[in-house]
Design an enzyme around this catalytic site. Structure first.
Site, PDB file in Angstrom:
ATOM      1  N   HIS A  13      12.078  -0.261  -0.933  1.00  0.00           N
ATOM      2  CA  HIS A  13      10.750  -0.107  -0.213  1.00  0.00           C
ATOM      3  C   HIS A  13      10.888   0.718   1.050  1.00  0.00           C
ATOM      4  O   HIS A  13      11.874   0.806   1.582  1.00  0.00           O
ATOM      5  CB  HIS A  13      10.400  -1.493   0.050  1.00  0.00           C
ATOM      6  CG  HIS A  13       8.996  -1.464   0.415  1.00  0.00           C
ATOM      7  ND1 HIS A  13       8.005  -1.194  -0.383  1.00  0.00           N
ATOM      8  CD2 HIS A  13       8.568  -1.978   1.587  1.00  0.00           C
ATOM      9  CE1 HIS A  13       6.715  -1.381   0.440  1.00  0.00           C
ATOM     10  NE2 HIS A  13       7.030  -1.765   1.497  1.00  0.00           N
ATOM     11  N   GLU A  19      12.610  -1.836  -5.119  1.00  0.00           N
ATOM     12  CA  GLU A  19      11.585  -2.173  -3.883  1.00  0.00           C
ATOM     13  C   GLU A  19      12.362  -3.546  -3.042  1.00  0.00           C
ATOM     14  O   GLU A  19      12.493  -3.376  -1.814  1.00  0.00           O
ATOM     15  CB  GLU A  19      10.256  -2.472  -4.530  1.00  0.00           C
ATOM     16  CG  GLU A  19       9.367  -1.409  -5.021  1.00  0.00           C
ATOM     17  CD  GLU A  19       8.636  -0.474  -4.037  1.00  0.00           C
ATOM     18  OE1 GLU A  19       8.738  -0.663  -2.790  1.00  0.00           O
ATOM     19  OE2 GLU A  19       8.029   0.353  -4.520  1.00  0.00           O
ATOM     20  N   SER A  52       2.792   0.576   1.312  1.00  0.00           N
ATOM     21  CA  SER A  52       2.987  -0.833   1.371  1.00  0.00           C
ATOM     22  C   SER A  52       1.824  -1.549   1.772  1.00  0.00           C
ATOM     23  O   SER A  52       0.776  -1.474   1.029  1.00  0.00           O
ATOM     24  CB  SER A  52       3.857  -1.072   2.683  1.00  0.00           C
ATOM     25  OG  SER A  52       4.730  -2.237   2.670  1.00  0.00           O
TER      26      SER A  52
END
Length: 562
Positions: free
Chosen positions: A452, A319, A198
């Site tokens: 995600h 995501e 990330s």
């Protein structure tokens, strides 16, 4: 009496932890599961008082053995509520942790940078236990680092004196500390793999390009992010900094000295007034900027100057569902769907989001309405089936995909293609597998997938969304494959998965990737090529880039030349 003293000395010696000499003094760690662990080693002076909003300064040497036996402060997050969840949060936080095998000599090093949108997170939240059991046990050293976050890490006036990017400079200082000292811990300073997820991955991307750090690593692992995106290049950071300074009664420009005197309590109060999210597709209030120093140019240009080194880039197939359907990450992003909102998602809902959160401030000018319709057509109208049992599920999925493409998929693909065009060996994977327990019952089946942060469960044994039983299949073998992938890459520069011939990306227009599914792994082609083409064509046509607004000027000039 003499016998007693000798006995005490011998007992203390037996209980002493491992000791390693650094350039600044000795550090004493602890032993755990066959590993030696050193916690909260300072790599810079505390960035407090006069050192607030300044580049990190090397620590003073220490004479006594430094007790690196427990975690200390996490770095101050951008929002008071997040800080209250941490028992140890403060400005004096520039430390790193090293987890190594007991017997270590010239071992490869994994330099881990945590995520959290440059605004939250810590090295301590990952712990050291799993790194010791699953990484150090396989002959690699892991270093996890802390860096300033939020307003402390990225406050910027857009000037050479208050440039921002303090958090990136912290990462650079930590990397230099590791490179200069890791040999004493049994590591190889010439085999450092920088690794992040990330915002940590966007940071790794930035470290590979910055003149401060691009020669200080050997390999890079970039998971579920890229620096080729607006939330990593700070189009609104200077304006956000100005607003904060004005709320606090500090002059603008020239707010730094005034801001240095403000207490955390005062700054948190001002953040409450300002708001902790942007409420737009730019997402973050605080992030890196193109400062002409650490980031001398926009990443899409700066990458052309970066060295060619093996790179592993990964992503998930859904995501954006983490922020949309799962309604997580609310302290940094405002795109979540509550259980009450979920049934309301339809074409009109998505259209309103496009206008309010994507095309705000009259983006695209006189062409705004046409672009609005183009985006709506691509994400909703073109793919809408004539007959569908769950129309709401279709819309929730398309909403999540819109967020996925803008904030993750397209920028990641742009970075992959840019690196491949430079002849960089790039291996790419996509995580499609997910455990059904991470999805709540009210979320439509069509909107489910690998969100995600999904890999956190497997790579770090961190239950981000739900506790997953890693003893059952397929989660057990997927965890083993992901960890083996990372370790083999750190050791050899080539990620290895058993019984799979995984090659670097050969064609930037048809990206080959390893697909990690519940029923196995396979090599596939055409990774998110359609949305990449859509957004590239829109950028070229309009001279403005919604994916990364800081990159628009270059494409606007290119448009003028055509």
């Amino acid at each position: 009496m003499r016998i007693f003293l000798v006995s005490v000395i011998l007992i203390n010696a037996c209980w002493a932890g491992p000791i390693v000499e650094t350039n600044y003094g000795k550090v004493e760690g602890i032993e755990y599961e066959g590993a030696e662990v050193f916690l909260a080693i300072p790599f810079a002076k505390p960035p407090v008082d006069d050192l607030r909003f300044e580049k990190p300064v090397a620590p003073d040497p220490w004479e006594d053995v430094y007790p690196a036996t427990q975690y200390r402060n996490d770095c101050t997050p951008h929002y008071r509520l997040v800080a209250q969840f941490s028992s140890y949060s403060g400005e004096d936080c520039l430390t790193l942790n090293i987890i190594k095998p007991k017997k270590a000599e010239k071992l490869p090093v994994l330099f881990w940078i945590h995520g959290g949108g440059y605004e939250i997170g810590s090295a301590s939240q990952h712990g050291y236990e799993f790194f010791a059991k699953r990484y150090a046990s396989q002959g690699v050293i892991v270093a996890t680092v802390q860096y300033r976050l939020g307003f402390m890490g990225f406050f910027s006036e857009g000037t050479s004196d208050v440039q921002g990017n303090w958090g990136l400079f912290d990462q650079a200082a930590a990397l230099e500390f590791v490179k200069s000292n890791i040999e004493n811990f049994g590591g190889d300073p010439n085999q450092i793999t920088i690794w992040g997820y990330s915002a940590g991955a966007a940071s790794v991307s930035q470290l590979t390009m910055s003149p401060y750090t691009r020669d200080s690593y050997s390999k890079a692992i970039i998971m579920s992010a890229s620096s080729f995106v607006g939330w990593a290049t700070g189009p609104n950071v200077v304006e956000t900094s100005k607003q904060l300074a004005e709320i606090l009664g500090c002059p603008w420009p020239g707010a730094k000295e005034c801001m240095k005197k403000k207490s955390l309590h005062e700054i948190f109060d001002a953040i409450e007034v300002q708001g902790w999210t942007t409420g737009t597709i730019d997402i973050l209030r605080w992030s890196p900027v193109i400062d002409g120093d650490f980031m001398t140019k926009n990443p899409e240009e700066l990458i052309k100057e970066s060295p060619v080194k093996p790179t592993l880039i990964g992503m998930s197939n859904k995501e954006g569902s983490y922020f949309a359907a799962l309604n997580m990450g609310r302290v940094i992003a405002d795109f979540g769907l509550s259980p009450e909102d979920m049934p309301k998602v339809d074409e009109e809902f998505i259209s309103e989001i496009i206008g309010r959160k994507l095309l705000y401030n009259n983006r695209y000018g006189e062409n705004r309405e046409k672009v609005w319709n183009d985006i709506l057509d691509f994400y909703v109208k073109q793919g809408k089936p004539a007959e569908v049992k769950d129309l709401n599920g279709f819309y929730v999925d398309r909403y999540s995909e819109l967020l996925s493409d803008i904030t993750f998929n397209v920028p990641i693909l742009r970075e992959i293609t840019s690196r491949v065009e430079r002849k960089t060996p790039v291996w790419t994977y996509r995580m499609d597998h997910y455990d059904k327990n991470i999805w709540k019952k009210h979320i439509p089946e069509q909107a489910r997938g690998s969100p995600h942060a999904n890999e956190y469960h497997y790579l770090f044994d961190m239950p981000v969304m739900a506790k997953i039983d890693m003893k059952k299949e397929p989660d057990s073998w997927i965890q083993n494959d992901l960890i083996d992938m990372v370790i083999s890459f750190a050791k050899t520069g080539v990620p290895q998965i058993e019984d799979v011939e995984w090659r670097p990306v050969s064609d930037p227009d048809d990206v080959n990737f390893l697909n990690i599914r519940s029923d196995g792994v396979s090599i596939e082609h055409g990774l998110f090529q359609e949305p990449l083409a859509f957004w590239n064509e829109l950028r070229q046509r309009e001279g403005f880039d919604l994916i990364d607004p800081t990159n628009s000027a270059m494409h606007s000039s290119n448009k003028d030349e055509l």
